[in-house]
Design an enzyme around this catalytic site. Structure first.
Site, PDB file in Angstrom:
ATOM      1  N   CYS A 176       1.080  -1.252  -0.218  1.00  0.00           N
ATOM      2  CA  CYS A 176       0.102   0.075  -0.068  1.00  0.00           C
ATOM      3  C   CYS A 176       0.940   1.200   0.164  1.00  0.00           C
ATOM      4  CB  CYS A 176      -1.067   0.019   1.151  1.00  0.00           C
ATOM      5  SG  CYS A 176      -0.052   0.054   2.763  1.00  0.00           S
ATOM      6  N   THR A 177       0.329   2.559   0.099  1.00  0.00           N
ATOM      7  CA  THR A 177       1.194   3.554   0.182  1.00  0.00           C
ATOM      8  C   THR A 177       2.285   3.810   1.171  1.00  0.00           C
ATOM      9  OG1 THR A 177      -0.840   4.711  -0.419  1.00  0.00           O
ATOM     10  CG2 THR A 177       0.862   6.099   0.018  1.00  0.00           C
TER      11      THR A 177
END
Ligand SMILES: [Zn+2]
Ligand SMILES: [Zn+2]
Length: 331
Positions: A176-177
């Site tokens: 994810c980020t």
């Protein structure tokens, strides 16, 4: 050297008194003139803030010196300016909203892969790289050949379990980020009978800082005024198209019509033609905001008070002395 830093961080740790912690933390951040968003829960802390480099350094030192946060990792990016206009610190049931507060990544979570290990492992045949982010994020950029999910919000992730059943005999690497969503997403997969679950530690941002973002195609969506950042300095590629003309484009904007506010890639040419709107109709909307060429519309600061929410206990507040004379963070 750029004068500001943008920090992205999280830490799963036990916070006994989230409200009390929030109050003290809020004052500390105000003193350092930090801006951004921090979420506090009994399960930990999740934040992204901007500030002058020295102030950010002091913030990081402060957190690391606290036993509860000694395992915190910061992703630090340089910036010419603040990336937020205000400071917002809230207490919530979870530090990332998955609707599964019973999952405790401190007890069980997918095995961490550092960026270099991630690049090695994903070359293997029996590996699936799983993007756990939402549609508006992976549309703009994702790892090459990553499996994506049709979700508009991370809360929908558990509903996608049935789609993933066929991957139980594979090695799954979630990303994810900044890594925080994977802590729970990978734990959730483990809880549901997946045995080989890994996670990209520190997410796309750390991968960009430490491995040049290799194999990340497109731009990485971020939750500050930059909207999207370049992470791949090794083999970059544009994968998204202009919402209007379908030309390759990775310039993310919000439609200038606030009632639409559609979050899409819009090329310079189309943005000029539609004055920042996503369509002719939106361009003609009477509420349309003036086009500022960034496609990012900060919320109005009218009436914003950085001390709001910390005056609940009047006595506490007065004991703190000269709070009134502290410099507000907004100018
Ligand atoms: Zn276009
Ligand atoms: Zn629109």
């Amino acid at each position: 050297m750029q004068p500001y830093s943008i920090l992205l961080y999280y830490c799963y740790t036990k916070i006994e008194d989230p409200d009390g912690f929030r109050e003290a933390h809020h004052f500390f951040c105000l003193d350092l003139n930090l801006r951004g968003r921090i979420i506090i829960a009994s399960e930990g802390l999740n934040g992204t803030v901007s500030g002058l480099r020295a102030d950010c350094q002091q913030y990081m030192d402060h957190l690391r010196s606290d036993n509860r946060f000694d395992h915190i990792e910061f992703k630090v990016e340089p910036s010419p300016v603040h990336a937020f206009i205000k400071l917002n610190i809230r207490v919530k049931p979870e530090i990332v909203n998955l609707g599964l507060p019973h999952i405790d990544p401190n007890r069980k979570t997918g095995a961490y892969l550092e960026p270099g290990e991630f690049l090695e492992m994903k070359k293997q045949e029996d590996v699936v790289v799983l993007d756990v982010r939402s549609n508006y994020e992976h549309r703009l950029g994702k790892f090459k050949d990553a499996r994506i999910l049709d979700i508009d919000n991370f809360r929908e992730f558990p509903e996608k379990l049935s789609e993933l059943q066929g991957l139980k005999d594979k090695k799954i690497i979630t990303y994810c980020t900044g890594g925080i969503k994977c802590e729970k997403a990978s734990a959730f997969l483990l809880e549901n009978g997946f045995n080989n679950v890994y996670q990209l530690h520190g997410g796309i941002i750390k991968h960009g800082l430490e491995a040049g973002g290799e194999d990340f195609e497109g731009k990485c969506y971020v939750f500050d005024s930059r909207v999207a950042v370049e992470v791949n300095r090794v083999n970059p590629k544009v994968i998204s198209k202009c919402h209007v003309c379908q030309m390759d484009c990775d310039r993310m904007v919000n439609c200038a019509n606030p009632t639409c506010n559609l979050h899409v890639p819009l090329c310079h040419k189309c943005a000029r033609e539609y004055e920042g709107a996503c369509s002719k109709e939106c361009q003609e909307s009477p509420q349309k905001r003036p086009f500022n060429h960034s496609g990012y519309y900060q919320k109005e600061l009218n009436g914003y008070n950085p001390y709001r929410g910390i005056r609940r206990e009047k006595n506490n507040f007065q004991e703190r002395g000269n709070v009134e004379r502290r410099t507000p963070i907004n100018d």
